[in-house]
Write an enzyme that holds these catalytic residues in place. Structure first.
Site, mmCIF file in Angstrom:
data_model
loop_
_atom_site.group_PDB
_atom_site.id
_atom_site.type_symbol
_atom_site.label_atom_id
_atom_site.label_comp_id
_atom_site.label_asym_id
_atom_site.label_seq_id
_atom_site.Cartn_x
_atom_site.Cartn_y
_atom_site.Cartn_z
ATOM 1 N N LYS A 10 0.815 -1.221 0.000
ATOM 2 C CA LYS A 10 0.000 0.000 0.000
ATOM 3 C C LYS A 10 0.856 1.283 0.000
ATOM 4 O O LYS A 10 2.057 1.238 0.277
ATOM 5 C CB LYS A 10 -0.931 -0.028 1.211
ATOM 6 C CG LYS A 10 -1.980 -1.142 1.148
ATOM 7 C CD LYS A 10 -2.995 -0.981 2.276
ATOM 8 C CE LYS A 10 -4.029 -2.094 2.244
ATOM 9 N NZ LYS A 10 -5.081 -1.874 3.270
ATOM 10 N N TYR A 50 -12.543 -2.221 -4.032
ATOM 11 C CA TYR A 50 -13.078 -2.215 -2.665
ATOM 12 C C TYR A 50 -14.600 -2.083 -2.624
ATOM 13 O O TYR A 50 -15.148 -1.696 -1.586
ATOM 14 C CB TYR A 50 -12.425 -1.095 -1.859
ATOM 15 C CG TYR A 50 -11.024 -1.428 -1.364
ATOM 16 C CD1 TYR A 50 -10.800 -2.502 -0.501
ATOM 17 C CD2 TYR A 50 -9.927 -0.656 -1.728
ATOM 18 C CE1 TYR A 50 -9.535 -2.801 -0.026
ATOM 19 C CE2 TYR A 50 -8.651 -0.948 -1.258
ATOM 20 C CZ TYR A 50 -8.465 -2.024 -0.405
ATOM 21 O OH TYR A 50 -7.217 -2.324 0.078
ATOM 22 N N PHE A 58 -15.589 4.091 6.451
ATOM 23 C CA PHE A 58 -14.218 4.436 6.074
ATOM 24 C C PHE A 58 -13.966 4.330 4.572
ATOM 25 O O PHE A 58 -12.832 4.503 4.115
ATOM 26 C CB PHE A 58 -13.216 3.567 6.840
ATOM 27 C CG PHE A 58 -13.402 2.083 6.664
ATOM 28 C CD1 PHE A 58 -12.927 1.423 5.548
ATOM 29 C CD2 PHE A 58 -14.059 1.334 7.649
ATOM 30 C CE1 PHE A 58 -13.095 0.056 5.386
ATOM 31 C CE2 PHE A 58 -14.237 -0.040 7.497
ATOM 32 C CZ PHE A 58 -13.755 -0.676 6.360
ATOM 33 N N ARG A 86 -1.781 -14.248 5.056
ATOM 34 C CA ARG A 86 -2.490 -13.585 6.159
ATOM 35 C C ARG A 86 -1.697 -13.701 7.465
ATOM 36 O O ARG A 86 -1.667 -12.774 8.273
ATOM 37 C CB ARG A 86 -3.907 -14.144 6.310
ATOM 38 C CG ARG A 86 -4.787 -13.765 5.117
ATOM 39 C CD ARG A 86 -6.208 -14.233 5.259
ATOM 40 N NE ARG A 86 -6.973 -13.459 6.219
ATOM 41 C CZ ARG A 86 -7.428 -12.239 6.000
ATOM 42 N NH1 ARG A 86 -7.167 -11.618 4.852
ATOM 43 N NH2 ARG A 86 -8.127 -11.604 6.907
ATOM 44 N N THR A 92 -5.294 -6.740 10.904
ATOM 45 C CA THR A 92 -5.585 -5.486 10.187
ATOM 46 C C THR A 92 -5.117 -4.276 10.985
ATOM 47 O O THR A 92 -4.524 -3.349 10.436
ATOM 48 C CB THR A 92 -7.104 -5.368 9.920
ATOM 49 O OG1 THR A 92 -7.525 -6.523 9.211
ATOM 50 C CG2 THR A 92 -7.437 -4.123 9.119
ATOM 51 N N ASN A 113 -2.062 0.460 6.663
ATOM 52 C CA ASN A 113 -1.557 -0.786 7.249
ATOM 53 C C ASN A 113 -0.681 -1.600 6.297
ATOM 54 O O ASN A 113 -0.569 -2.810 6.432
ATOM 55 C CB ASN A 113 -2.718 -1.609 7.836
ATOM 56 C CG ASN A 113 -3.700 -2.065 6.781
ATOM 57 O OD1 ASN A 113 -3.571 -1.704 5.618
ATOM 58 N ND2 ASN A 113 -4.670 -2.865 7.180
ATOM 59 N N HIS A 116 -2.308 -5.347 1.704
ATOM 60 C CA HIS A 116 -3.604 -6.020 1.572
ATOM 61 C C HIS A 116 -3.329 -7.459 1.180
ATOM 62 O O HIS A 116 -2.391 -7.722 0.431
ATOM 63 C CB HIS A 116 -4.457 -5.363 0.474
ATOM 64 C CG HIS A 116 -5.614 -6.225 0.041
ATOM 65 N ND1 HIS A 116 -6.808 -6.230 0.701
ATOM 66 C CD2 HIS A 116 -5.720 -7.153 -0.937
ATOM 67 C CE1 HIS A 116 -7.621 -7.118 0.127
ATOM 68 N NE2 HIS A 116 -6.979 -7.687 -0.870
ATOM 69 N N GLU A 127 -9.591 -11.108 -7.263
ATOM 70 C CA GLU A 127 -8.681 -9.976 -7.095
ATOM 71 C C GLU A 127 -7.504 -10.056 -8.067
ATOM 72 O O GLU A 127 -7.084 -9.039 -8.624
ATOM 73 C CB GLU A 127 -8.195 -9.920 -5.637
ATOM 74 C CG GLU A 127 -9.349 -9.575 -4.684
ATOM 75 C CD GLU A 127 -8.938 -9.540 -3.221
ATOM 76 O OE1 GLU A 127 -9.800 -9.241 -2.383
ATOM 77 O OE2 GLU A 127 -7.758 -9.812 -2.906
HETATM 78 P P1 CMP Z 1 -7.671 -4.302 3.394
HETATM 79 O O1 CMP Z 1 -7.284 -5.704 3.694
HETATM 80 O O2 CMP Z 1 -6.981 -3.647 2.265
HETATM 81 O O3 CMP Z 1 -9.243 -4.261 3.116
HETATM 82 C C1 CMP Z 1 -10.076 -3.209 3.559
HETATM 83 C C2 CMP Z 1 -9.299 -2.122 4.221
HETATM 84 O O4 CMP Z 1 -10.077 -1.165 4.898
HETATM 85 C C3 CMP Z 1 -8.432 -2.730 5.300
HETATM 86 O O5 CMP Z 1 -7.384 -3.428 4.692
HETATM 87 C C4 CMP Z 1 -8.055 -1.525 6.140
HETATM 88 O O6 CMP Z 1 -6.843 -0.943 5.731
HETATM 89 C C5 CMP Z 1 -9.204 -0.572 5.837
HETATM 90 N N1 CMP Z 1 -9.914 -0.286 7.066
HETATM 91 C C6 CMP Z 1 -10.537 -1.169 7.851
HETATM 92 N N2 CMP Z 1 -11.078 -0.548 8.904
HETATM 93 C C7 CMP Z 1 -10.766 0.757 8.788
HETATM 94 C C8 CMP Z 1 -11.029 1.897 9.555
HETATM 95 N N3 CMP Z 1 -11.734 1.818 10.673
HETATM 96 N N4 CMP Z 1 -10.565 3.068 9.103
HETATM 97 C C9 CMP Z 1 -9.863 3.150 7.944
HETATM 98 N N5 CMP Z 1 -9.576 2.089 7.177
HETATM 99 C C10 CMP Z 1 -10.022 0.909 7.590
#
Ligand code: CMP
Length: 139
Positions: A10, A50, A58, A86, A92, A113, A116, A127
């Site tokens: 990311k 997404y 979010f 994972r 996450t 984070n 993904h 995906e």
């Molecule tokens: P990802 O695995 O890319 O899939 C969905 C993403 O939403 C997740 O990783 C997080 O980075 C993001 N996400 C989940 N919860 C929150 C949150 N509360 N605020 C912002 N981003 C979020």
């Protein structure tokens, strides 16, 4: 069984020049990079990728973040690739991620984070197909 999963390094990680560091973690976990490209996602791509989260509070923030800087999309191959990926990614929320995981070491927040990873074999197929043609994947 040897399977494939889909990974994104990311914007928070590419911005900090962590593409190699993150990939090293993946490789050390027994995953093989069988396709990789650096792209700047369009808004349409991010919203489409997404779409499952479009009603979440979010969503807007997530899309803005994912198009803020380049990302690296990858196809990873290995024994039980989805689970293996994972496990090495960690939770996450980096505050909940285990020691030694990518998110524990590199993630900045639940949104920023660093990686993904697909959550099932079925989603991995969808995906992968979203970003790669079959002839771009060289196992
Ligand atoms: P990802 O695995 O890319 O899939 C969905 C993403 O939403 C997740 O990783 C997080 O980075 C993001 N996400 C989940 N919860 C929150 C949150 N509360 N605020 C912002 N981003 C979020």
């Amino acid at each position: 069984a040897v399977t494939r999963t889909f990974s994104i390094i990311k914007p928070d990680a590419t911005r900090r020049n962590l593409t190699g560091a993150v990939t090293k973690k993946l490789e050390e976990a027994g995953l093989r990079v069988v396709a990789s490209k650096r792209i700047h996602m369009t808004r349409e791509q991010a919203e489409g990728f997404y779409a499952v989260h479009k009603d979440r509070p979010f969503f807007g923030e997530l899309v803005e973040f994912m198009i803020s800087e380049p990302v690296v999309v990858q196809v990873l191959e290995g024994e039980d690739a989805v689970k293996r990926n994972r496990d090495i990614m960690g939770a996450t929320n980096p505050a909940e991620a285990e020691e030694g995981t990518i998110r524990k070491e590199y993630a900045l927040s639940i949104g920023e984070n660093s990686v993904h990873g697909s959550d099932s074999d079925e989603n991995a197929k969808t995906e992968i197909a979203f970003f790669f043609d079959e002839d771009e994947i060289v196992g």
